[in-house]
Design a protein around this motif. Structure first.
Motif, PDB file in Angstrom:
ATOM      1  N   PHE A  46       0.827  -1.194   0.000  1.00 13.99           N
ATOM      2  CA  PHE A  46       0.000   0.000   0.000  1.00 13.99           C
ATOM      3  C   PHE A  46       0.865   1.249   0.000  1.00 13.99           C
ATOM      4  O   PHE A  46       2.043   1.211   0.336  1.00 13.99           O
ATOM      5  CB  PHE A  46      -0.975   0.013   1.186  1.00 13.99           C
ATOM      6  CG  PHE A  46      -0.347   0.080   2.549  1.00 13.99           C
ATOM      7  CD1 PHE A  46      -0.144   1.302   3.190  1.00 13.99           C
ATOM      8  CD2 PHE A  46       0.012  -1.078   3.216  1.00 13.99           C
ATOM      9  CE1 PHE A  46       0.417   1.361   4.462  1.00 13.99           C
ATOM     10  CE2 PHE A  46       0.572  -1.029   4.491  1.00 13.99           C
ATOM     11  CZ  PHE A  46       0.779   0.192   5.114  1.00 13.99           C
ATOM     12  N   THR A  47       0.236   2.353  -0.403  1.00 12.85           N
ATOM     13  CA  THR A  47       0.929   3.626  -0.472  1.00 12.85           C
ATOM     14  C   THR A  47       0.682   4.441   0.792  1.00 12.85           C
ATOM     15  O   THR A  47      -0.338   4.280   1.459  1.00 12.85           O
ATOM     16  CB  THR A  47       0.454   4.454  -1.681  1.00 12.85           C
ATOM     17  OG1 THR A  47      -0.931   4.765  -1.533  1.00 12.85           O
ATOM     18  CG2 THR A  47       0.691   3.718  -2.983  1.00 12.85           C
ATOM     19  N   VAL A  48       1.630   5.303   1.080  1.00 11.38           N
ATOM     20  CA  VAL A  48       1.483   6.300   2.142  1.00 11.38           C
ATOM     21  C   VAL A  48       2.057   7.600   1.575  1.00 11.38           C
ATOM     22  O   VAL A  48       3.217   7.638   1.189  1.00 11.38           O
ATOM     23  CB  VAL A  48       2.252   5.912   3.431  1.00 11.38           C
ATOM     24  CG1 VAL A  48       2.087   7.008   4.484  1.00 11.38           C
ATOM     25  CG2 VAL A  48       1.810   4.561   3.963  1.00 11.38           C
ATOM     26  N   GLY A  49       1.231   8.611   1.503  1.00 12.20           N
ATOM     27  CA  GLY A  49       1.708   9.908   1.044  1.00 12.20           C
ATOM     28  C   GLY A  49       1.069  10.404  -0.240  1.00 12.20           C
ATOM     29  O   GLY A  49       1.195  11.579  -0.567  1.00 12.20           O
ATOM     30  N   ALA A  50       0.383   9.543  -0.978  1.00 11.26           N
ATOM     31  CA  ALA A  50      -0.256   9.979  -2.226  1.00 11.26           C
ATOM     32  C   ALA A  50      -1.346  11.017  -1.935  1.00 11.26           C
ATOM     33  O   ALA A  50      -1.487  11.997  -2.670  1.00 11.26           O
ATOM     34  CB  ALA A  50      -0.837   8.797  -2.987  1.00 11.26           C
ATOM     35  N   TRP A  51      -2.090  10.820  -0.872  1.00 17.26           N
ATOM     36  CA  TRP A  51      -3.131  11.764  -0.484  1.00 17.26           C
ATOM     37  C   TRP A  51      -2.506  13.094  -0.066  1.00 17.26           C
ATOM     38  O   TRP A  51      -2.944  14.162  -0.480  1.00 17.26           O
ATOM     39  CB  TRP A  51      -3.976  11.168   0.633  1.00 17.26           C
ATOM     40  CG  TRP A  51      -5.029  12.067   1.192  1.00 17.26           C
ATOM     41  CD1 TRP A  51      -5.097  12.554   2.469  1.00 17.26           C
ATOM     42  CD2 TRP A  51      -6.185  12.582   0.528  1.00 17.26           C
ATOM     43  NE1 TRP A  51      -6.209  13.337   2.626  1.00 17.26           N
ATOM     44  CE2 TRP A  51      -6.907  13.382   1.440  1.00 17.26           C
ATOM     45  CE3 TRP A  51      -6.682  12.467  -0.767  1.00 17.26           C
ATOM     46  CZ2 TRP A  51      -8.080  14.036   1.121  1.00 17.26           C
ATOM     47  CZ3 TRP A  51      -7.859  13.119  -1.096  1.00 17.26           C
ATOM     48  CH2 TRP A  51      -8.539  13.896  -0.157  1.00 17.26           C
ATOM     49  N   ARG A  52      -1.462  13.019   0.730  1.00 17.06           N
ATOM     50  CA  ARG A  52      -0.764  14.214   1.222  1.00 17.06           C
ATOM     51  C   ARG A  52      -0.101  14.986   0.079  1.00 17.06           C
ATOM     52  O   ARG A  52      -0.156  16.200   0.022  1.00 17.06           O
ATOM     53  CB  ARG A  52       0.279  13.762   2.254  1.00 17.06           C
ATOM     54  CG  ARG A  52       1.077  14.857   2.888  1.00 17.06           C
ATOM     55  CD  ARG A  52       2.053  14.239   3.926  1.00 17.06           C
ATOM     56  NE  ARG A  52       3.171  15.106   4.120  1.00 17.06           N
ATOM     57  CZ  ARG A  52       4.285  15.106   3.418  1.00 17.06           C
ATOM     58  NH1 ARG A  52       4.472  14.232   2.464  1.00 17.06           N
ATOM     59  NH2 ARG A  52       5.249  15.949   3.672  1.00 17.06           N
ATOM     60  N   ARG A  53       0.513  14.272  -0.850  1.00 16.48           N
ATOM     61  CA  ARG A  53       1.256  14.926  -1.943  1.00 16.48           C
ATOM     62  C   ARG A  53       0.384  15.377  -3.102  1.00 16.48           C
ATOM     63  O   ARG A  53       0.577  16.452  -3.644  1.00 16.48           O
ATOM     64  CB  ARG A  53       2.307  13.959  -2.522  1.00 16.48           C
ATOM     65  CG  ARG A  53       3.539  13.705  -1.703  1.00 16.48           C
ATOM     66  CD  ARG A  53       4.516  14.865  -1.665  1.00 16.48           C
ATOM     67  NE  ARG A  53       4.792  15.522  -2.923  1.00 16.48           N
ATOM     68  CZ  ARG A  53       5.658  15.133  -3.832  1.00 16.48           C
ATOM     69  NH1 ARG A  53       6.373  14.057  -3.658  1.00 16.48           N
ATOM     70  NH2 ARG A  53       5.834  15.825  -4.947  1.00 16.48           N
ATOM     71  N   PHE A  54      -0.545  14.509  -3.525  1.00 18.51           N
ATOM     72  CA  PHE A  54      -1.270  14.767  -4.769  1.00 18.51           C
ATOM     73  C   PHE A  54      -2.787  14.874  -4.614  1.00 18.51           C
ATOM     74  O   PHE A  54      -3.491  15.112  -5.594  1.00 18.51           O
ATOM     75  CB  PHE A  54      -0.957  13.670  -5.803  1.00 18.51           C
ATOM     76  CG  PHE A  54       0.508  13.490  -6.049  1.00 18.51           C
ATOM     77  CD1 PHE A  54       1.264  14.497  -6.630  1.00 18.51           C
ATOM     78  CD2 PHE A  54       1.141  12.314  -5.678  1.00 18.51           C
ATOM     79  CE1 PHE A  54       2.630  14.336  -6.849  1.00 18.51           C
ATOM     80  CE2 PHE A  54       2.508  12.142  -5.888  1.00 18.51           C
ATOM     81  CZ  PHE A  54       3.246  13.151  -6.474  1.00 18.51           C
ATOM     82  N   GLY A  55      -3.293  14.625  -3.409  1.00 21.97           N
ATOM     83  CA  GLY A  55      -4.739  14.680  -3.203  1.00 21.97           C
ATOM     84  C   GLY A  55      -5.480  13.532  -3.855  1.00 21.97           C
ATOM     85  O   GLY A  55      -6.666  13.651  -4.166  1.00 21.97           O
ATOM     86  N   VAL A  56      -4.794  12.413  -4.077  1.00 24.55           N
ATOM     87  CA  VAL A  56      -5.426  11.220  -4.641  1.00 24.55           C
ATOM     88  C   VAL A  56      -5.469  10.137  -3.564  1.00 24.55           C
ATOM     89  O   VAL A  56      -4.616  10.111  -2.671  1.00 24.55           O
ATOM     90  CB  VAL A  56      -4.694  10.707  -5.901  1.00 24.55           C
ATOM     91  CG1 VAL A  56      -4.703  11.764  -6.987  1.00 24.55           C
ATOM     92  CG2 VAL A  56      -3.282  10.253  -5.598  1.00 24.55           C
ATOM     93  N   PRO A  57      -6.463   9.251  -3.622  1.00 25.35           N
ATOM     94  CA  PRO A  57      -6.561   8.219  -2.593  1.00 25.35           C
ATOM     95  C   PRO A  57      -5.285   7.383  -2.492  1.00 25.35           C
ATOM     96  O   PRO A  57      -4.605   7.124  -3.487  1.00 25.35           O
ATOM     97  CB  PRO A  57      -7.736   7.356  -3.060  1.00 25.35           C
ATOM     98  CG  PRO A  57      -8.565   8.271  -3.909  1.00 25.35           C
ATOM     99  CD  PRO A  57      -7.562   9.168  -4.590  1.00 25.35           C
ATOM    100  N   GLU A  58      -4.994   6.964  -1.278  1.00 26.37           N
ATOM    101  CA  GLU A  58      -3.944   5.960  -1.095  1.00 26.37           C
ATOM    102  C   GLU A  58      -4.446   4.687  -1.774  1.00 26.37           C
ATOM    103  O   GLU A  58      -5.651   4.514  -1.964  1.00 26.37           O
ATOM    104  CB  GLU A  58      -3.687   5.708   0.394  1.00 26.37           C
ATOM    105  CG  GLU A  58      -3.234   6.927   1.163  1.00 26.37           C
ATOM    106  CD  GLU A  58      -1.891   7.515   0.727  1.00 26.37           C
ATOM    107  OE1 GLU A  58      -1.144   6.873  -0.018  1.00 26.37           O
ATOM    108  OE2 GLU A  58      -1.599   8.646   1.141  1.00 26.37           O
ATOM    109  N   ALA A  59      -3.534   3.804  -2.159  1.00 24.71           N
ATOM    110  CA  ALA A  59      -3.914   2.590  -2.874  1.00 24.71           C
ATOM    111  C   ALA A  59      -3.335   1.366  -2.188  1.00 24.71           C
ATOM    112  O   ALA A  59      -2.262   1.430  -1.583  1.00 24.71           O
ATOM    113  CB  ALA A  59      -3.420   2.645  -4.317  1.00 24.71           C
ATOM    114  N   ILE A  60      -4.062   0.272  -2.332  1.00 23.91           N
ATOM    115  CA  ILE A  60      -3.617  -1.012  -1.797  1.00 23.91           C
ATOM    116  C   ILE A  60      -3.917  -2.087  -2.828  1.00 23.91           C
ATOM    117  O   ILE A  60      -4.908  -2.001  -3.556  1.00 23.91           O
ATOM    118  CB  ILE A  60      -4.316  -1.341  -0.448  1.00 23.91           C
ATOM    119  CG1 ILE A  60      -3.734  -2.611   0.177  1.00 23.91           C
ATOM    120  CG2 ILE A  60      -5.822  -1.437  -0.609  1.00 23.91           C
ATOM    121  CD1 ILE A  60      -4.167  -2.840   1.619  1.00 23.91           C
TER     122      ILE A  60
END
Length: 174
Positions: A46-60
């Protein structure tokens, strides 16, 4: 994270939080890979930081071999960071290694189990998340009646019901 919340972290938790943020800042996201808990479950990434950086949902993604899951969530972030948006229930053909994928929203009640270290960056769990679901090589989805035995357990759907909820399989989705 408030100064009080930071003060409550152990040194190891603080170091992991700093690494997750640094990786997200440098690469667009940090990727966490988790091995299978046992022979009945699949590994996941899973991702951590996509929401913080780009405003897109984290993914798993659940159930892909180590390395492939990380590659898939990184590909998602790269495409999303470039402006592409993904709709739940739509089959994205040839998304990954010649295979289609479909996206589903992750139920927040599953966050603690599957996004544990993300809470170091988002302590209140205030981030959206999507699951990237990958079919078998023969393009059979985990919910399909002809799916291989154990496939739905190996790649569970992380909704409240453990079934697609953003679409109806075979009606308005794969």
């Amino acid at each position: 994270m408030t100064p009080e919340e930071l003060a409550e972290l152990t040194d190891d938790e603080r170091a992991l939080r700093d690494k997750l943020i640094a990786d997200a800042d440098e690469y667009g996201t940090a990727v966490v890979e988790v091995p299978a808990a046992d022979e009945r479950s699949g590994p996941y990434a899973f991702t951590v930081g996509a929401w913080r950086r780009f405003g897109v949902p984290e993914a798993i993604v659940v159930g892909l071999p180590p390395g492939l899951g990380a590659d898939l969530v990184n590909l998602y972030v790269k495409r999303a960071a470039a402006g592409e948006r993904f709709v739940t229930g739509i089959r994205y053909k040839d998304f990954f290694a010649g295979r289609p994928v479909v996206f589903e929203r992750v139920f927040k009640g599953r966050y603690p189990e599957f996004f544990g270290s993300a809470f170091l960056v988002y302590p209140k769990g205030d981030f959206p998340a999507v699951q990237i679901i990958v079919p078998t090589e023969d393009v059979i989805w985990p919910w399909h009646p002809h799916a291989p035995e154990g496939f739905a357990r190996w790649q569970p759907i992380l909704t409240d019901s453990l079934k697609p909820e953003s679409w109806t399989p075979g009606v308005n989705g794969p």
